[in-house]
Enzyme design. Structure first.
Site, PDB file in Angstrom:
ATOM      1  N   GLY A  22       0.851  -1.187   0.000  1.00  0.00           N
ATOM      2  CA  GLY A  22       0.000   0.000   0.000  1.00  0.00           C
ATOM      3  C   GLY A  22       0.879   1.226   0.000  1.00  0.00           C
ATOM      4  O   GLY A  22       2.074   1.141   0.316  1.00  0.00           O
TER       5      GLY A  22
ATOM      6  N   GLU B 107       4.565 -11.006  -6.233  1.00  0.00           N
ATOM      7  CA  GLU B 107       3.455 -11.271  -7.157  1.00  0.00           C
ATOM      8  C   GLU B 107       3.695 -10.745  -8.564  1.00  0.00           C
ATOM      9  O   GLU B 107       3.001 -11.153  -9.491  1.00  0.00           O
ATOM     10  CB  GLU B 107       2.145 -10.696  -6.584  1.00  0.00           C
TER      11      GLU B 107
ATOM     12  N   HIS C  68       7.981  -7.268  -4.000  1.00  0.00           N
ATOM     13  CA  HIS C  68       6.693  -7.768  -4.500  1.00  0.00           C
ATOM     14  C   HIS C  68       6.865  -9.123  -5.196  1.00  0.00           C
ATOM     15  O   HIS C  68       7.229  -9.165  -6.364  1.00  0.00           O
ATOM     16  CB  HIS C  68       6.085  -6.763  -5.496  1.00  0.00           C
TER      17      HIS C  68
ATOM     18  N   LYS D 155      -8.686 -11.326 -17.007  1.00  0.00           N
ATOM     19  CA  LYS D 155      -9.149 -11.730 -18.334  1.00  0.00           C
ATOM     20  C   LYS D 155      -8.821 -13.183 -18.672  1.00  0.00           C
ATOM     21  O   LYS D 155      -9.667 -13.923 -19.154  1.00  0.00           O
ATOM     22  CB  LYS D 155      -8.516 -10.781 -19.369  1.00  0.00           C
TER      23      LYS D 155
ATOM     24  N   CYS E  87       5.528  -5.764   1.348  1.00  0.00           N
ATOM     25  CA  CYS E  87       5.786  -4.322   1.240  1.00  0.00           C
ATOM     26  C   CYS E  87       5.207  -3.573   2.449  1.00  0.00           C
ATOM     27  O   CYS E  87       5.711  -3.697   3.547  1.00  0.00           O
ATOM     28  CB  CYS E  87       5.254  -3.805  -0.093  1.00  0.00           C
ATOM     29  N   TYR E  88       4.108  -2.840   2.292  1.00  0.00           N
ATOM     30  CA  TYR E  88       3.520  -2.154   3.450  1.00  0.00           C
ATOM     31  C   TYR E  88       3.148  -3.160   4.540  1.00  0.00           C
ATOM     32  O   TYR E  88       3.349  -2.908   5.729  1.00  0.00           O
ATOM     33  CB  TYR E  88       2.282  -1.356   2.996  1.00  0.00           C
TER      34      TYR E  88
ATOM     35  N   SER F  98     -22.642  -8.589 -25.036  1.00  0.00           N
ATOM     36  CA  SER F  98     -21.981  -7.745 -26.037  1.00  0.00           C
ATOM     37  C   SER F  98     -21.292  -8.586 -27.093  1.00  0.00           C
ATOM     38  O   SER F  98     -20.840  -8.070 -28.107  1.00  0.00           O
ATOM     39  CB  SER F  98     -20.939  -6.868 -25.351  1.00  0.00           C
ATOM     40  N   GLY F  99     -21.160  -9.886 -26.827  1.00  0.00           N
ATOM     41  CA  GLY F  99     -20.411 -10.726 -27.760  1.00  0.00           C
ATOM     42  C   GLY F  99     -18.964 -10.869 -27.341  1.00  0.00           C
ATOM     43  O   GLY F  99     -18.205 -11.639 -27.910  1.00  0.00           O
ATOM     44  N   GLY F 100     -18.588 -10.118 -26.304  1.00  0.00           N
ATOM     45  CA  GLY F 100     -17.236 -10.260 -25.782  1.00  0.00           C
ATOM     46  C   GLY F 100     -17.184 -11.466 -24.844  1.00  0.00           C
ATOM     47  O   GLY F 100     -18.218 -12.007 -24.458  1.00  0.00           O
ATOM     48  N   VAL F 101     -15.958 -11.842 -24.477  1.00  0.00           N
ATOM     49  CA  VAL F 101     -15.818 -13.048 -23.660  1.00  0.00           C
ATOM     50  C   VAL F 101     -16.408 -12.848 -22.264  1.00  0.00           C
ATOM     51  O   VAL F 101     -16.980 -13.773 -21.684  1.00  0.00           O
ATOM     52  CB  VAL F 101     -14.347 -13.548 -23.652  1.00  0.00           C
ATOM     53  N   ASP F 102     -16.328 -11.623 -21.722  1.00  0.00           N
ATOM     54  CA  ASP F 102     -16.794 -11.417 -20.348  1.00  0.00           C
ATOM     55  C   ASP F 102     -18.303 -11.593 -20.224  1.00  0.00           C
ATOM     56  O   ASP F 102     -18.783 -12.377 -19.402  1.00  0.00           O
ATOM     57  CB  ASP F 102     -16.416 -10.018 -19.839  1.00  0.00           C
ATOM     58  N   SER F 103     -19.054 -10.846 -21.041  1.00  0.00           N
ATOM     59  CA  SER F 103     -20.514 -10.950 -20.883  1.00  0.00           C
ATOM     60  C   SER F 103     -20.992 -12.331 -21.326  1.00  0.00           C
ATOM     61  O   SER F 103     -21.931 -12.883 -20.748  1.00  0.00           O
ATOM     62  CB  SER F 103     -21.236  -9.835 -21.637  1.00  0.00           C
ATOM     63  N   SER F 104     -20.347 -12.920 -22.337  1.00  0.00           N
ATOM     64  CA  SER F 104     -20.760 -14.258 -22.780  1.00  0.00           C
ATOM     65  C   SER F 104     -20.547 -15.269 -21.661  1.00  0.00           C
ATOM     66  O   SER F 104     -21.373 -16.158 -21.437  1.00  0.00           O
ATOM     67  CB  SER F 104     -19.961 -14.697 -24.003  1.00  0.00           C
TER      68      SER F 104
END
Ligand code: XMP
Length: 507
Positions: free
Chosen positions: A54, A170, A168, A363, A81-82, A221-227
């Site tokens: 942070g 990660e 870090h 994603k 870190c923090y 929308s046809g995108g991968v997320d909404s599908s």
């Protein structure tokens, strides 16, 4: 379910820590920094706690709130870190402002290759991003590593099972960061058998509880997320889900036909709404990017509400993923970069309850869920397409004519990348239409037409991106086709800017 909780102290990479732990096969979720031991669910599979990085200093008045009893939760704790500084401070060690900051790749000397540094010896490269340093350790703590600037770059108390790293682990820049996290997971004795299949299982259960016998609508929308969100919800609530695809006039080339082919027989109530006139009318004379986004977002919601009313739905499902949320400023400490319509552009007095089943995924994790839900390859491998569509790729006022130019140019770019067999390498390849004209020569005549910008980018997580070094022959094929096939364009330029400093989209 066994899990490791990451407490969010505002660091930019906080969610990435959780994602890395999931990659190691242990479920991980992010909770607010002040979550106390009793709320962590020790009875319920809690195996470890990570205190994230942070921007604050432990001495700041406004430093994020915490509950000191997390160190007493009875499970191993890792401070990053923090978090590393906070633990030392809380247990009686000393944290001081460093003489200078330590930023970027740093050489670290391993003093004791054990605990979270098991398997390390000599020197290793780590990614640092801090100014304060731990200068004295609490009782029972040992230094595991140091750098030129940080005498305590990593520590451990084997007795208390508490660990800290100033760097870090990660981020991919830290050479063996995953090994550090793996060592922590081992110290937690967590079973490494979690997979995206488990995510699907619990998301379906969650969706059932959330929707609770009501009806829901989702904008497809046809995108991968909404599908993917639609496929998940359809698994959970079947025909109680109405999926609405809105043809805004700002969609990809031949998108409506594609959507019809893809979603008509997937077991949900699927509807296509032709609404381009409404969108162009609402966008008339509007050139300011954020206003365009808000107008498009509000109109989408109006349409979803209309459809919801028709079917009696009370819930609006959205395919928002983690990177959308961070860029829309959903964490307490992150700046709002732009208001993505699917989160920032919702109306305040909306009647529908919003539900975002993919809110914590990155994603590529969403693509993995899509694969497991057996969505067609074309959806899974598709380039990302923004919610406001071509509305933010046409600079200045949006008109049907400009949308047509931008759409056809974008299609040529995607088609040429596919033809060259390199489409899958990129996050997005698209066209931007500029609101100006330049001189050209076509045939024997002087022309004065629009330039099109070609933008092809690579990114892993949407937060940062690089322009791609596409072979010149592919760029040349794109440029020739655009100027040959689209009458209104006489010049094509390639965008060679990374993110940051630019964003991927031009608006
Ligand atoms: P930027 O331009 O912010 O884009 O670097 C990062 C990713 O987000 C997408 N994007 C949007 N998606 N609504 C969306 O649903 C939006 O308003 C929006 N703006 C950008 C962009 O396409 C890229 O993938």
């Amino acid at each position: 379910m066994e899990r490791i909780v990451v407490l969010d102290f505002g660091g930019q990479y906080c969610h990435l820590i959780a994602r890395r732990i999931r990659e190691l096969g242990v479920y991980s979720e992010v909770l607010p920094s002040d979550t106390g031991a009793s709320e962590l669910g020790s009875q319920d599979g809690l195996k470890g706690v990570v205190l994230s990085g942070g921007a604050a200093s432990v001495y700041d008045e406004n430093s994020p709130a915490y509950s000191p009893d997390v160190l007493e939760a009875g499970v191993p704790v890792l401070g990053i870190c923090y978090g590393h500084q906070l633990i030392a401070h809380l247990l009686g060690g000393k944290v001081e402002a460093g003489k200078a900051g330590e930023y970027g790749l740093t050489d670290m000397k391993v003093r004791a290759g054990k605990g979270i540094l098991k398997g390390f010896k000599g020197r290793t490269q780590v990614w640092m991003n801090h100014r304060d340093i731990v200068t004295r350790l609490p009782k029972d703590f040992k230094v595991l590593a140091s750098t030129k600037h940080s005498p305590v770059a990593a520590y451990a108390s084997d007795k208390r099972r508490i660990y800290g790293v100033q760097f870090h682990p990660e981020v991919t820049h830290t050479a063996r960061g995953m090994k550090v996290l793996e060592n922590f997971v081992k110290a937690c004795k967590a079973k490494r058998d979690w997979s995206m299949e488990d995510f699907i299982h619990s998301a379906v259960l969650e969706a059932k509880v959330m929707v609770a016998g009501r009806k829901a609508v989702i904008g497809l929308s046809g995108g991968v997320d909404s599908s993917t969100a639609a496929a998940l919800l359809s698994r959970a609530i079947g025909k109680n889900l109405t999926a609405v695809y809105v043809d805004t006039g700002l969609m990809r080339y031949k998108e409506t036909e594609f959507m019809e082919r893809t979603f008509s027989d997937r077991g949900m109530d699927f509807r296509i709404i032709m609404a381009s006139d409404r969108f162009f009318e609402a966008l008339k004379g509007v050139a300011e990017p954020e206003r365009k986004r808000k107008i498009i977002g509000a109109l989408f919601v109006d349409i979803f509400e209309e459809e919801a009313e028709k079917v009696g739905a009370e819930v609006l499902v959205q395919g928002t993923i983690y990177s959308d949320r961070i860029e829309s400023g959903v964490t307490k400490h992150s700046d709002t970069i732009k208001s993505h319509h699917n989160v920032g552009g919702l109306k305040e007095n909306m009647k529908l309850e919003v539900y975002e089943p993919l809110r914590d995924l990155y994603k590529d994790e969403v693509r993995e869920v899509a694969r497991r839900l057996k969505l067609p390859d074309e959806i899974i491998t598709r380039h990302v397409f923004p919610g406001p569509g071509l509305g933010i790729r046409i600079l200045g006022e949006v008109t049907p004519e400009k949308a047509d130019i931008c759409r056809r140019a974008g299609y040529i770019i995607e088609e040429e990348l596919k033809k060259a067999g390199i489409y899958g390498r990129y996050w997005m390849g698209f066209a931007v239409l500029l609101p100006l004209r330049s001189v050209g020569i076509q045939g024997d005549s002087r022309t004065y037409k629009y330039p099109v910008v070609v933008r092809i980018i690579e990114s892993k997580d949407a937060m940062t991106a690089n322009f791609s070094k596409v072979p010149y022959e592919v760029l040349e094929a794109i440029s020739s086709r655009i100027t040959n096939e689209i009458m209104e364009v006489n010049r094509v330029v390639y965008d060679i800017t990374n993110k940051p400093p630019a964003t991927m989209e031009w608006e």
